[in-house]
Scaffold this motif. Structure first.
Motif, mmCIF file in Angstrom:
data_model
loop_
_atom_site.group_PDB
_atom_site.id
_atom_site.type_symbol
_atom_site.label_atom_id
_atom_site.label_comp_id
_atom_site.label_asym_id
_atom_site.label_seq_id
_atom_site.Cartn_x
_atom_site.Cartn_y
_atom_site.Cartn_z
ATOM 1 N N ILE A 74 0.838 -1.208 0.000
ATOM 2 C CA ILE A 74 0.000 0.000 0.000
ATOM 3 C C ILE A 74 0.872 1.257 0.000
ATOM 4 O O ILE A 74 2.053 1.200 0.327
ATOM 5 N N ASP A 75 0.270 2.383 -0.375
ATOM 6 C CA ASP A 75 0.938 3.669 -0.246
ATOM 7 C C ASP A 75 0.812 4.142 1.194
ATOM 8 O O ASP A 75 -0.150 3.808 1.880
ATOM 9 N N GLY A 76 1.756 4.948 1.614
ATOM 10 C CA GLY A 76 1.742 5.409 2.992
ATOM 11 C C GLY A 76 0.760 6.535 3.254
ATOM 12 O O GLY A 76 0.494 6.886 4.396
ATOM 13 N N ASP A 77 0.207 7.120 2.185
ATOM 14 C CA ASP A 77 -0.642 8.299 2.387
ATOM 15 C C ASP A 77 -2.113 7.938 2.554
ATOM 16 O O ASP A 77 -2.977 8.793 2.500
ATOM 17 N N LEU A 78 -2.382 6.633 2.743
ATOM 18 C CA LEU A 78 -3.726 6.134 2.973
ATOM 19 C C LEU A 78 -4.668 6.311 1.787
ATOM 20 O O LEU A 78 -5.879 6.336 1.941
ATOM 21 N N GLN A 79 -4.096 6.451 0.597
ATOM 22 C CA GLN A 79 -4.951 6.481 -0.590
ATOM 23 C C GLN A 79 -5.440 5.074 -0.906
ATOM 24 O O GLN A 79 -6.443 4.900 -1.581
ATOM 25 N N ASP A 80 -4.691 4.083 -0.450
ATOM 26 C CA ASP A 80 -5.074 2.690 -0.634
ATOM 27 C C ASP A 80 -5.540 2.162 0.711
ATOM 28 O O ASP A 80 -4.727 1.896 1.580
ATOM 29 N N GLU A 117 -12.593 2.528 -4.442
ATOM 30 C CA GLU A 117 -12.598 3.988 -4.522
ATOM 31 C C GLU A 117 -11.263 4.496 -3.999
ATOM 32 O O GLU A 117 -10.899 4.208 -2.866
ATOM 33 N N ARG A 118 -10.546 5.223 -4.824
ATOM 34 C CA ARG A 118 -9.276 5.753 -4.342
ATOM 35 C C ARG A 118 -9.527 7.018 -3.534
ATOM 36 O O ARG A 118 -10.140 7.964 -4.011
ATOM 37 N N GLU A 119 -9.057 6.988 -2.302
ATOM 38 C CA GLU A 119 -9.266 8.125 -1.406
ATOM 39 C C GLU A 119 -8.354 9.284 -1.778
ATOM 40 O O GLU A 119 -7.419 9.132 -2.548
ATOM 41 N N ARG A 120 -8.632 10.422 -1.152
ATOM 42 C CA ARG A 120 -7.669 11.504 -1.230
ATOM 43 C C ARG A 120 -6.534 11.191 -0.269
ATOM 44 O O ARG A 120 -6.673 10.392 0.636
ATOM 45 N N ARG A 121 -5.406 11.832 -0.467
ATOM 46 C CA ARG A 121 -4.278 11.737 0.425
ATOM 47 C C ARG A 121 -4.680 12.063 1.863
ATOM 48 O O ARG A 121 -5.430 13.008 2.078
ATOM 49 N N GLY A 122 -4.200 11.301 2.849
ATOM 50 C CA GLY A 122 -4.510 11.566 4.254
ATOM 51 C C GLY A 122 -4.071 12.949 4.674
ATOM 52 O O GLY A 122 -4.820 13.702 5.280
HETATM 53 MG MG MG Z 1 -0.624 9.185 -3.005
#
Ligand code: MG
Ligand code: UDP
Length: 316
Positions: free
Chosen positions: A95-101, A197-202
């Motif tokens: 996963i990406d660290g920015d919580l987009q996943d 659904e891909r979230e926005r960056r945390g």
């Molecule tokens: Mg990102």
């Protein structure tokens, strides 16, 4: 310590702002799932306090191991570093660290893995990005799908759950210019995509600069396609044939009608135009040569600075 079933690999570059939220989300996931999980955090040479926070966390919680690199090597290399330290018995979630996943999809992905799939990758249903960025992504993936010799699923990123045998294969691939989603697909076995659904960056801003994004896109194209080279050849052939036809036409005109061809502007245009095409062609070939150049050096993909495992700091 017991071997976990699942590793979650998270590359981080200057992610101090989302770090606490990320850890909370992962901790909550570990509390709520029956799967045993160990997280592998990779610091990709952050300039903020990301590495400090990682170290602090890993020293008190053995469920989080930290891999700290000597400098910024880029997302794909950081991910590869994380994959090298996998200790799970079943699978790895990337996963990406920015919580987009959202890591919470793990259970759903795992159910597919149990059905016999080796790769369960996420497909973004919609992106919450700017219109231009969305369009650029869409075109890029369409283009790549057309020209590449492997099946690269449209609109899928690195977010995926992969089995251990996929991890082993990835770890054995010595490619310098890495495009992991392509390599993952190249390996084969059964793969399946699930929409999300891909979230926005945390918090914070994208760490993928335009330059890094372009580099990734180029790696996708030049590592998985021979199309650019083929296009040059075809273009060259087409030009030669056209010029021969034109030459015959001019000679016939001269013999039967006696007029001399005119057109200084057309001549100038052709010289500049083909000068441009030649430079472009050299550039395209250069992209392949560059990849050979970097590959033959056989430099490691990353340099390890420090690891924190089982609450212990290991210097490398
Ligand atoms: Mg990102
Ligand atoms: N990242 C990294 N090294 C880099 C750039 C990014 O490890 O040189 C990490 C970043 O911290 C994040 C992930 O890669 O966890 C995806 O990056 P980002 O969210 O900035 O990209 P975007 O989602 O905007 O494409």
């Amino acid at each position: 310590m017991n071997q976990p079933q699942i590793n979650i690999v998270v590359p981080l570059y200057n992610e101090e702002l989302v770090f606490d939220e990320l850890v909370n989300r992962l901790q909550k996931l570990m509390d709520n799932t029956r799967l045993s999980i160990e997280v592998i955090l990779v610091d990709d040479g952050s300039k903020d306090n990301t590495a400090g926070k990682m170290r602090e966390l890993s020293l008190k919680n053995e469920k989080f191991q930290s891999v700290i690199l000597s400098r910024n090597f880029g997302h794909q290399s950081a991910l590869s570093a994380g994959l090298n330290f996998v200790n799970a018995s079943e699978a790895v979630l990337i996963i990406d660290g920015d919580l987009q996943d959202p890591p919470e999809l793990l259970d759903e992905f795992y159910a597919q893995l149990k059905k016999g799939y080796d790769v369960v990758y996420a497909i973004r249903k919609n992106r919450k990005e700017s219109y231009i960025k969305k369009l650029a992504y869409k075109w890029f993936y369409k283009f790549l799908k057309k020209i590449s010799y492997i099946e690269i699923p449209l609109d899928s990123g690195d977010f995926s759950l992969i089995s251990l045998r996929i991890v082993r294969q990835l770890n054995q691939m010595p490619e310098e210019s890495r495009f992991l989603r392509g390599m993952r697909s190249w390996i084969g076995y059964s793969q399946i995509g699930l929409e999300y659904e891909r979230e926005r960056r945390g918090a914070g801003e994208s760490k993928y600069t335009k330059k890094k994004l372009l580099k990734l896109a180029f790696n996708g194209i030049f590592n998985f396609s021979e199309y650019p080279i083929k296009v040059i050849t075809k273009l060259g052939l087409f030009t030669i044939i056209t010029s021969i036809i034109y030459f015959i036409y001019v000679v016939i005109k001269k013999i039967f009608f006696g007029d001399v061809p005119q057109g200084f502007t057309a001549l100038l245009f052709m010289i500049i135009f083909f000068g441009g095409i030649q430079l472009f062609a050299i550039g395209l070939i250069g992209e392949y040569v560059l990849r050979i150049f970097f590959q033959v050096k056989k430099r490691p993909l990353y340099i390890l600075k420090e690891r924190v495992v089982n609450k212990e700091i290991l210097d490398s």
